[in-house]
Design a protein around this motif. Structure first.
Motif, PDB file in Angstrom:
ATOM      1  N   PHE A  10      30.995  28.806  35.729  1.00  0.00           N
ATOM      2  CA  PHE A  10      31.146  29.916  34.795  1.00  0.00           C
ATOM      3  C   PHE A  10      30.256  31.116  35.118  1.00  0.00           C
ATOM      4  CE2 PHE A  10      32.570  26.286  32.191  1.00  0.00           C
ATOM      5  CZ  PHE A  10      33.832  26.752  31.878  1.00  0.00           C
ATOM      6  N   GLY A  11      29.397  30.966  36.129  1.00  0.00           N
ATOM      7  CA  GLY A  11      28.504  32.051  36.496  1.00  0.00           C
ATOM      8  C   GLY A  11      28.790  32.569  37.886  1.00  0.00           C
ATOM      9  N   PHE A  12      28.317  31.837  38.882  1.00  0.00           N
ATOM     10  CA  PHE A  12      28.392  32.330  40.252  1.00  0.00           C
ATOM     11  C   PHE A  12      29.825  32.519  40.733  1.00  0.00           C
ATOM     12  CE2 PHE A  12      28.817  31.676  44.803  1.00  0.00           C
ATOM     13  CZ  PHE A  12      27.920  32.614  45.296  1.00  0.00           C
ATOM     14  N   LEU A  13      30.681  31.497  40.579  1.00  0.00           N
ATOM     15  CA  LEU A  13      32.028  31.565  41.157  1.00  0.00           C
ATOM     16  C   LEU A  13      32.868  32.701  40.571  1.00  0.00           C
ATOM     17  CD1 LEU A  13      34.071  30.408  43.133  1.00  0.00           C
ATOM     18  CD2 LEU A  13      34.762  28.767  41.379  1.00  0.00           C
ATOM     19  N   PRO A  14      32.966  32.846  39.243  1.00  0.00           N
ATOM     20  CA  PRO A  14      33.749  33.979  38.720  1.00  0.00           C
ATOM     21  C   PRO A  14      33.180  35.329  39.160  1.00  0.00           C
ATOM     22  CG  PRO A  14      33.324  32.375  36.991  1.00  0.00           C
ATOM     23  CD  PRO A  14      32.478  31.983  38.152  1.00  0.00           C
ATOM     24  N   ALA A  15      31.849  35.466  39.143  1.00  0.00           N
ATOM     25  CA  ALA A  15      31.237  36.736  39.550  1.00  0.00           C
ATOM     26  C   ALA A  15      31.525  37.011  41.026  1.00  0.00           C
ATOM     27  CB  ALA A  15      29.733  36.689  39.300  1.00  0.00           C
ATOM     28  N   ALA A  16      31.419  35.977  41.860  1.00  0.00           N
ATOM     29  CA  ALA A  16      31.678  36.160  43.286  1.00  0.00           C
ATOM     30  C   ALA A  16      33.136  36.539  43.545  1.00  0.00           C
ATOM     31  CB  ALA A  16      31.320  34.877  44.043  1.00  0.00           C
ATOM     32  N   LEU A  17      34.064  35.896  42.837  1.00  0.00           N
ATOM     33  CA  LEU A  17      35.482  36.225  43.007  1.00  0.00           C
ATOM     34  C   LEU A  17      35.778  37.656  42.564  1.00  0.00           C
ATOM     35  CD1 LEU A  17      37.089  32.887  41.778  1.00  0.00           C
ATOM     36  CD2 LEU A  17      37.334  33.864  44.075  1.00  0.00           C
ATOM     37  N   LEU A  18      35.186  38.076  41.460  1.00  0.00           N
ATOM     38  CA  LEU A  18      35.404  39.440  40.965  1.00  0.00           C
ATOM     39  C   LEU A  18      34.851  40.460  41.949  1.00  0.00           C
ATOM     40  CD1 LEU A  18      36.311  41.424  38.787  1.00  0.00           C
ATOM     41  CD2 LEU A  18      34.089  41.064  37.653  1.00  0.00           C
ATOM     42  N   GLU A  24      37.355  44.013  48.293  1.00  0.00           N
ATOM     43  CA  GLU A  24      38.538  43.909  49.143  1.00  0.00           C
ATOM     44  C   GLU A  24      39.570  44.969  48.755  1.00  0.00           C
ATOM     45  OE1 GLU A  24      42.072  42.544  51.199  1.00  0.00           O
ATOM     46  OE2 GLU A  24      41.852  42.952  49.059  1.00  0.00           O
ATOM     47  N   ARG A  25      39.594  45.308  47.471  1.00  0.00           N
ATOM     48  CA  ARG A  25      40.574  46.290  46.980  1.00  0.00           C
ATOM     49  C   ARG A  25      40.150  47.719  47.278  1.00  0.00           C
ATOM     50  NH1 ARG A  25      43.583  49.635  45.742  1.00  0.00           N
ATOM     51  NH2 ARG A  25      44.984  49.834  43.939  1.00  0.00           N
ATOM     52  N   ARG A  31      33.838  43.884  52.875  1.00  0.00           N
ATOM     53  CA  ARG A  31      34.183  42.517  52.441  1.00  0.00           C
ATOM     54  C   ARG A  31      33.314  41.462  53.109  1.00  0.00           C
ATOM     55  NH1 ARG A  31      38.243  38.941  54.797  1.00  0.00           N
ATOM     56  NH2 ARG A  31      38.530  37.172  53.395  1.00  0.00           N
ATOM     57  N   LEU A  32      33.199  41.500  54.409  1.00  0.00           N
ATOM     58  CA  LEU A  32      32.451  40.446  55.103  1.00  0.00           C
ATOM     59  C   LEU A  32      30.951  40.508  54.813  1.00  0.00           C
ATOM     60  CD1 LEU A  32      34.295  40.243  58.550  1.00  0.00           C
ATOM     61  CD2 LEU A  32      34.763  39.056  56.399  1.00  0.00           C
ATOM     62  N   PRO A 176      43.240  39.336  52.678  1.00  0.00           N
ATOM     63  CA  PRO A 176      43.875  38.171  52.040  1.00  0.00           C
ATOM     64  C   PRO A 176      44.688  38.512  50.799  1.00  0.00           C
ATOM     65  CG  PRO A 176      41.506  38.200  51.643  1.00  0.00           C
ATOM     66  CD  PRO A 176      41.776  39.235  52.675  1.00  0.00           C
ATOM     67  N   TYR A 177      44.289  39.535  50.053  1.00  0.00           N
ATOM     68  CA  TYR A 177      44.989  39.843  48.813  1.00  0.00           C
ATOM     69  C   TYR A 177      46.153  40.791  49.018  1.00  0.00           C
ATOM     70  CZ  TYR A 177      40.828  37.653  46.826  1.00  0.00           C
ATOM     71  OH  TYR A 177      39.818  36.776  46.520  1.00  0.00           O
TER      72      TYR A 177
END
Length: 457
Positions: A10-18, A24-25, A31-32, A176-177
């Motif tokens: 609920f912390g790192f993963l959602p923030a990293a994905l956002l 990327e957008r 990105r890298l 990727p997106y």
């Protein structure tokens, strides 16, 4: 941050994905570097003192690769590989070798309280794969960011899978997106994450509750009856599979959500009908590494039968030592080397074996040898074997329900990767996975949150 912790989910993963999506957008050229920064942040969260070790490891090995590319000096690569192995040996094996040295009269006992950096076994092998292929003319030069991301990409830095540079480097340059199947890939990655988490929580952790008390009894010197010994031996056999394959499913799922396809690591190994078949299905990326970078280097099957058998035994013995600094790991690996050697002799003699008998012997061999792997000492393993073969305590005390469920899931299959990629994109399937995720979260909140088994190796 454990993959099965609330701070990660609920912390790192959602923030990293956002952050990754925004970059990327709107700034794809960032990105890298951003992914590398997120990976270093993830690694440093465990223990900030080891983050500089990972950074220094990446920097030094990259500089060696740069120097080799520019000068062509062959000696640089063997020196770098040796240095990597020396660093690994210092952190992981110093006390083990110090104890071994005391068999020489007059050698004093020297022990250091050395903390083991998480993932050092895995990122060391990544360095070795790239440097070896660079020297062989197979691998090209990469810039520091790409090389650093290859070594430190957070879904796989701690416990694999072991990824070859050729499997991942070209993916770093993709958008990727912008793929037509981007949404589907992200969704299947999320489903794979949930499936791996469920395997860990509902199967691996429950089997740990079956297994840990039995091993604790054996370590305290209590005699085990046949049922207890069977419960502990089978319990850990299925526990380690669901724990490690669950971790791998989560790693593959998270990588897919970031647009990266990692290699699979398990292919229903408990259906293997020979020991060779087993090692093609279990921890597949490690087996592949040991074959291509150690077994073949030791001569493989090219220099006659004696060399082949010696190379097999040496490779598996070193593979056992890679798992941990203890004689039980060494013996476990050596037994598998001997077992593979016997299988080679069996095949060369022209013998065959019914599939069921081959499966039974392979599975039994793995269960019995894995007992040594888990025991931590030969005394504990001996206690288990006494119980298994009827020389322990009287009676037959066996909790079997979780074992039966584990056996059915592990042996009937298919793998989570195959299952999820065959599912049709239906709303009701998404709803079921969402419900499963909620149930898993409640389970994590209620029970002890076990660390992944392979984080210890």
């Amino acid at each position: 941050m454990l993959f099965n912790s609330f701070i990660f989910l609920f912390g790192f993963l959602p923030a990293a994905l956002l952050i990754h999506w925004l970059v990327e957008r709107f700034k794809p050229e960032w990105r890298l570097p951003v992914l590398l920064g997120l990976s270093l942040l993830f690694y440093g969260y465990w223990d900030w003192r080891f983050a500089p070790l990972l950074v220094l490891s990446v920097l030094v090995n990259w500089l060696v690769a740069e120097s080799f590319t520019k000068t062509g000096r062959d000696v640089l690569i063997p020196l770098a590989i040796t240095a990597n192995l020396v660093v690994l040996a210092f952190f992981k094996y110093f006390n083990f070798f110090a104890d071994f040295a005391t068999i020489v009269p007059g050698v004093p006992t020297i022990h250091f309280d050395i903390a083991l950096p998480l993932g050092i076994s895995f990122f060391t092998f990544h360095h070795i794969m790239y440097l070896t292929d660079l020297k062989a003319g197979k691998a090209p030069r990469y810039d520091l960011v790409r090389y650093g991301l290859y070594i430190g990409f957070f879904p796989q830095v701690l416990a694999g899978p072991l990824v070859r540079w050729s499997e991942i480097m070209h993916q770093f340059d993709e958008r990727p997106y912008e793929r037509p199947d981007a949404a589907e890939r992200f969704a299947r990655g999320l489903m794979l994450l949930v499936a791996g988490l469920a395997k860990k929580v509902f199967l691996g952790d429950q089997l740990a509750d079956y297994t840990n008390p039995i091993y604790a009894m054996a370590q305290q010197g209590h005699a085990l009856d046949m049922g207890q010994a069977l419960q502990g031996a089978l319990g850990f056999t299925f526990q380690v599979y669901f724990d490690f394959s669950g971790y791998t499913d989560m790693a593959l799922g998270m990588a897919l959500m970031f647009g990266i396809v990692l290699p699979q690591n398990f292919d229903v190994p408990y259906r293997a009908t020979s020991l060779q078949d087993f090692w093609r299905r279990w921890h597949m990326t490690l087996s592949r590494f040991l074959r291509d970078y150690l077994y073949i280097a030791l001569g493989g099957s090219r220099k006659g039968l004696v060399v082949q058998l010696a190379a097999l035994t040496a490779t598996m013995t070193l593979g056992g030592l890679w798992h941990g600094a203890g004689w039980t790991f060494v013996v476990w690996g050596a037994l598998h080397g001997v077992g593979l050697s016997v299988a080679v002799l069996w095949r060369k003699a022209g013998y065959s074996m019914p599939s069921f008998l081959g499966w039974l012997l392979t599975f039994t061999f793995f269960v019995l040898t894995l007992t040594i792997f888990r025991s931590g000492s030969f005394e504990v393993a001996g206690n288990f074997y006494a119980g298994l073969f009827g020389f322990g305590a009287e009676g037959f005390t066996l909790k079997w329900r979780a074992l039966a469920i584990g056996a059915a899931v592990a042996m009937i299959g298919p793998t989570a990767w195959t299952f999820i990629h065959k599912l049709p994109p239906k709303p009701w399937i998404a709803a079921l996975f969402a419900l499963l995720f909620v149930v898993v979260l409640f389970k994590i909140g209620d029970d002890a949150n076990y660390e992944f088994v392979y984080f210890q190796f």
